[in-house]
Design a protein around this motif. Structure first.
Motif, PDB file in Angstrom:
ATOM      1  N   LYS A   1       6.923 -11.889   2.279  1.00  0.00           N
ATOM      2  CA  LYS A   1       6.129 -12.313   3.441  1.00  0.00           C
ATOM      3  C   LYS A   1       5.071 -11.270   3.778  1.00  0.00           C
ATOM      4  O   LYS A   1       5.299 -10.074   3.635  1.00  0.00           O
ATOM      5  CB  LYS A   1       7.038 -12.532   4.652  1.00  0.00           C
ATOM      6  CG  LYS A   1       7.958 -13.729   4.500  1.00  0.00           C
ATOM      7  CD  LYS A   1       8.689 -14.039   5.794  1.00  0.00           C
ATOM      8  CE  LYS A   1       9.662 -15.184   5.639  1.00  0.00           C
ATOM      9  NZ  LYS A   1      11.066 -14.723   5.588  1.00  0.00           N
ATOM     10  N   CYS A   2       3.928 -11.732   4.280  1.00  0.00           N
ATOM     11  CA  CYS A   2       2.860 -10.828   4.716  1.00  0.00           C
ATOM     12  C   CYS A   2       3.358 -10.040   5.935  1.00  0.00           C
ATOM     13  O   CYS A   2       3.953 -10.615   6.845  1.00  0.00           O
ATOM     14  CB  CYS A   2       1.612 -11.637   5.071  1.00  0.00           C
ATOM     15  SG  CYS A   2       0.387 -10.713   6.010  1.00  0.00           S
ATOM     16  N   ARG A   3       3.112  -8.712   5.960  1.00  0.00           N
ATOM     17  CA  ARG A   3       3.575  -7.895   7.079  1.00  0.00           C
ATOM     18  C   ARG A   3       2.925  -8.329   8.399  1.00  0.00           C
ATOM     19  O   ARG A   3       3.549  -8.308   9.453  1.00  0.00           O
ATOM     20  CB  ARG A   3       3.269  -6.415   6.822  1.00  0.00           C
ATOM     21  CG  ARG A   3       3.907  -5.483   7.844  1.00  0.00           C
ATOM     22  CD  ARG A   3       3.506  -4.036   7.611  1.00  0.00           C
ATOM     23  NE  ARG A   3       4.168  -3.429   6.453  1.00  0.00           N
ATOM     24  CZ  ARG A   3       5.386  -2.887   6.490  1.00  0.00           C
ATOM     25  NH1 ARG A   3       6.083  -2.915   7.603  1.00  0.00           N
ATOM     26  NH2 ARG A   3       5.904  -2.340   5.420  1.00  0.00           N
ATOM     27  N   ALA A   4       1.647  -8.758   8.332  1.00  0.00           N
ATOM     28  CA  ALA A   4       0.923  -9.102   9.560  1.00  0.00           C
ATOM     29  C   ALA A   4       1.284 -10.500  10.068  1.00  0.00           C
ATOM     30  O   ALA A   4       1.665 -10.663  11.225  1.00  0.00           O
ATOM     31  CB  ALA A   4      -0.578  -8.986   9.326  1.00  0.00           C
ATOM     32  N   CYS A   5       1.158 -11.534   9.221  1.00  0.00           N
ATOM     33  CA  CYS A   5       1.302 -12.905   9.727  1.00  0.00           C
ATOM     34  C   CYS A   5       2.613 -13.561   9.290  1.00  0.00           C
ATOM     35  O   CYS A   5       2.887 -14.689   9.687  1.00  0.00           O
ATOM     36  CB  CYS A   5       0.111 -13.767   9.288  1.00  0.00           C
ATOM     37  SG  CYS A   5       0.092 -14.123   7.515  1.00  0.00           S
ATOM     38  N   ARG A   6       3.419 -12.882   8.501  1.00  0.00           N
ATOM     39  CA  ARG A   6       4.710 -13.393   8.016  1.00  0.00           C
ATOM     40  C   ARG A   6       4.569 -14.645   7.152  1.00  0.00           C
ATOM     41  O   ARG A   6       5.546 -15.339   6.906  1.00  0.00           O
ATOM     42  CB  ARG A   6       5.706 -13.690   9.167  1.00  0.00           C
ATOM     43  CG  ARG A   6       5.829 -12.626  10.233  1.00  0.00           C
ATOM     44  CD  ARG A   6       6.199 -11.280   9.696  1.00  0.00           C
ATOM     45  NE  ARG A   6       7.495 -11.258   9.011  1.00  0.00           N
ATOM     46  CZ  ARG A   6       7.914 -10.235   8.261  1.00  0.00           C
ATOM     47  NH1 ARG A   6       7.133  -9.201   8.071  1.00  0.00           N
ATOM     48  NH2 ARG A   6       9.096 -10.276   7.683  1.00  0.00           N
TER      49      ARG A   6
ATOM     50  N   HIS B   1      -6.161  -8.268   0.256  1.00  0.00           N
ATOM     51  CA  HIS B   1      -5.914  -8.734   1.614  1.00  0.00           C
ATOM     52  C   HIS B   1      -5.109 -10.019   1.554  1.00  0.00           C
ATOM     53  O   HIS B   1      -5.073 -10.698   0.526  1.00  0.00           O
ATOM     54  CB  HIS B   1      -7.239  -8.944   2.367  1.00  0.00           C
ATOM     55  CG  HIS B   1      -8.223  -9.779   1.598  1.00  0.00           C
ATOM     56  ND1 HIS B   1      -8.260 -11.138   1.667  1.00  0.00           N
ATOM     57  CD2 HIS B   1      -9.176  -9.430   0.706  1.00  0.00           C
ATOM     58  CE1 HIS B   1      -9.204 -11.597   0.869  1.00  0.00           C
ATOM     59  NE2 HIS B   1      -9.779 -10.582   0.265  1.00  0.00           N
ATOM     60  N   CYS B   2      -4.464 -10.350   2.665  1.00  0.00           N
ATOM     61  CA  CYS B   2      -3.616 -11.537   2.704  1.00  0.00           C
ATOM     62  C   CYS B   2      -4.507 -12.787   2.633  1.00  0.00           C
ATOM     63  O   CYS B   2      -5.445 -12.911   3.414  1.00  0.00           O
ATOM     64  CB  CYS B   2      -2.810 -11.537   3.999  1.00  0.00           C
ATOM     65  SG  CYS B   2      -1.991 -13.097   4.349  1.00  0.00           S
ATOM     66  N   PRO B   3      -4.209 -13.726   1.723  1.00  0.00           N
ATOM     67  CA  PRO B   3      -5.050 -14.922   1.609  1.00  0.00           C
ATOM     68  C   PRO B   3      -4.955 -15.805   2.856  1.00  0.00           C
ATOM     69  O   PRO B   3      -5.849 -16.605   3.132  1.00  0.00           O
ATOM     70  CB  PRO B   3      -4.504 -15.647   0.382  1.00  0.00           C
ATOM     71  CG  PRO B   3      -3.283 -14.932  -0.052  1.00  0.00           C
ATOM     72  CD  PRO B   3      -3.140 -13.665   0.744  1.00  0.00           C
ATOM     73  N   ASN B   4      -3.907 -15.628   3.653  1.00  0.00           N
ATOM     74  CA  ASN B   4      -3.724 -16.455   4.849  1.00  0.00           C
ATOM     75  C   ASN B   4      -4.424 -15.853   6.070  1.00  0.00           C
ATOM     76  O   ASN B   4      -5.270 -16.483   6.692  1.00  0.00           O
ATOM     77  CB  ASN B   4      -2.230 -16.657   5.120  1.00  0.00           C
ATOM     78  CG  ASN B   4      -1.976 -17.525   6.337  1.00  0.00           C
ATOM     79  OD1 ASN B   4      -2.566 -18.599   6.456  1.00  0.00           O
ATOM     80  ND2 ASN B   4      -1.137 -17.053   7.233  1.00  0.00           N
ATOM     81  N   CYS B   5      -4.084 -14.598   6.440  1.00  0.00           N
ATOM     82  CA  CYS B   5      -4.618 -14.022   7.682  1.00  0.00           C
ATOM     83  C   CYS B   5      -5.699 -12.985   7.430  1.00  0.00           C
ATOM     84  O   CYS B   5      -6.275 -12.451   8.371  1.00  0.00           O
ATOM     85  CB  CYS B   5      -3.492 -13.390   8.503  1.00  0.00           C
ATOM     86  SG  CYS B   5      -2.849 -11.869   7.789  1.00  0.00           S
ATOM     87  N   ASP B   6      -5.964 -12.668   6.137  1.00  0.00           N
ATOM     88  CA  ASP B   6      -7.043 -11.746   5.795  1.00  0.00           C
ATOM     89  C   ASP B   6      -6.731 -10.283   6.114  1.00  0.00           C
ATOM     90  O   ASP B   6      -7.586  -9.417   5.921  1.00  0.00           O
ATOM     91  CB  ASP B   6      -8.349 -12.159   6.498  1.00  0.00           C
ATOM     92  CG  ASP B   6      -9.467 -12.363   5.475  1.00  0.00           C
ATOM     93  OD1 ASP B   6      -9.117 -12.589   4.299  1.00  0.00           O
ATOM     94  OD2 ASP B   6     -10.641 -12.284   5.848  1.00  0.00           O
TER      95      ASP B   6
END
Ligand SMILES: [Zn+2]
Length: 250
Positions: free
Chosen positions: A64-69, A39-44
């Protein structure tokens, strides 16, 4: 036909490299290596399988994370590429043999340790202790006549590091001693090349930090990454360097 083996080594190296990223992040944080999924360490946000393809996904998403960029460190790409390149080189060096499996496992452990020590100043017992034991068993099983070389390499390298820790307490720690135990168990006599390369690289980097970056001599620098780099070099060129050296001097 041989190129198929190289392509398979590359793909396996990418997949294992992707797992090494998980180990580097989770092992020092005492998190499970299997659950939950990435999971993304920033937005989970969970990373879906098509965004979890080694190297390719990072490039497609441009880091970049697909969800939170939020930015995904280029380190993920680096760890996967280094592991894959070393896997291909090991196939070239050893061919399809038992030694190849040992080399692949050893390289995987070295990449993980290098980055964990760089991040946390920590060489995990969970890698080096089972590594030393399994490494010794595997080396002796593959090369039973030379069992004593691996025992001596392992004990000798650890004793050498122990001596350095005694002489120079701030420089290295108990993790480096256990790491040397592991390296000697797998590399045998070539651990000499690994240690020599590690100290050479460490000195060059230390000078760079002091002279160019004006860091104080007291700055603690993890030694694990240099040991790991020296160890991987020894896997590939340890034999030729030692042969060249003994040939020159005897
Ligand atoms: Zn995110």
């Amino acid at each position: 036909m041989a190129y198929v083996l190289y392509v398979l080594s590359l793909l396996l190296g990418l997949v294992i490299g992707s797992f090494v990223n998980v180990v580097i992040y989770r092992l020092p944080r005492r998190e499970s290596l299997v659950r939950p999924g990435s999971h993304c360490p920033n937005c989970d946000a969970p990373v879906r399988w098509f965004d979890n393809i080694p190297v390719a996904s990072w490039l497609i998403l441009r880091g970049k994370c697909r969800a939170c960029r939020d930015r995904i460190s280029v380190r993920y790409l680096l760890v996967e590429s280094i592991t894959a390149a070393a896997f291909v080189l090991a196939m070239w060096r050893f061919g399809f043999a038992w030694q190849l499996l040992v080399a692949w496992a050893f390289i995987t452990a070295m990449v993980a340790i290098a980055f964990i020590d760089y991040d946390h100043m920590l060489i995990p017992n969970k890698i080096v202790l089972p590594g030393a034991l399994l490494g010794l068993v595997a080396s002796i099983a593959i090369n039973p006549q030379r069992w004593w070389v691996y025992l001596a390499g392992s004990a000798g390298a650890a004793a050498f590091m122990f001596m350095l820790v005694m002489i120079w307490p701030g420089g290295m720690g108990p993790g480096d001693i256990k790491m040397a135990l592991f390296m000697g168990a797998v590399l045998g006599a070539y651990v000499i090349v690994a240690l020599f390369a590690a100290f050479l690289l460490g000195s060059v980097a230390g000078l760079y930090l002091m002279v160019v970056q004006k860091r104080s001599r007291k700055t603690r620098v993890p030694f694990g990454p240099y040991l790991a780099l020296g160890a991987v070099l020894a896997v590939f060129v340890g034999e030729s360097i030692l042969r060249w050296y003994t040939g020159t001097w005897s």
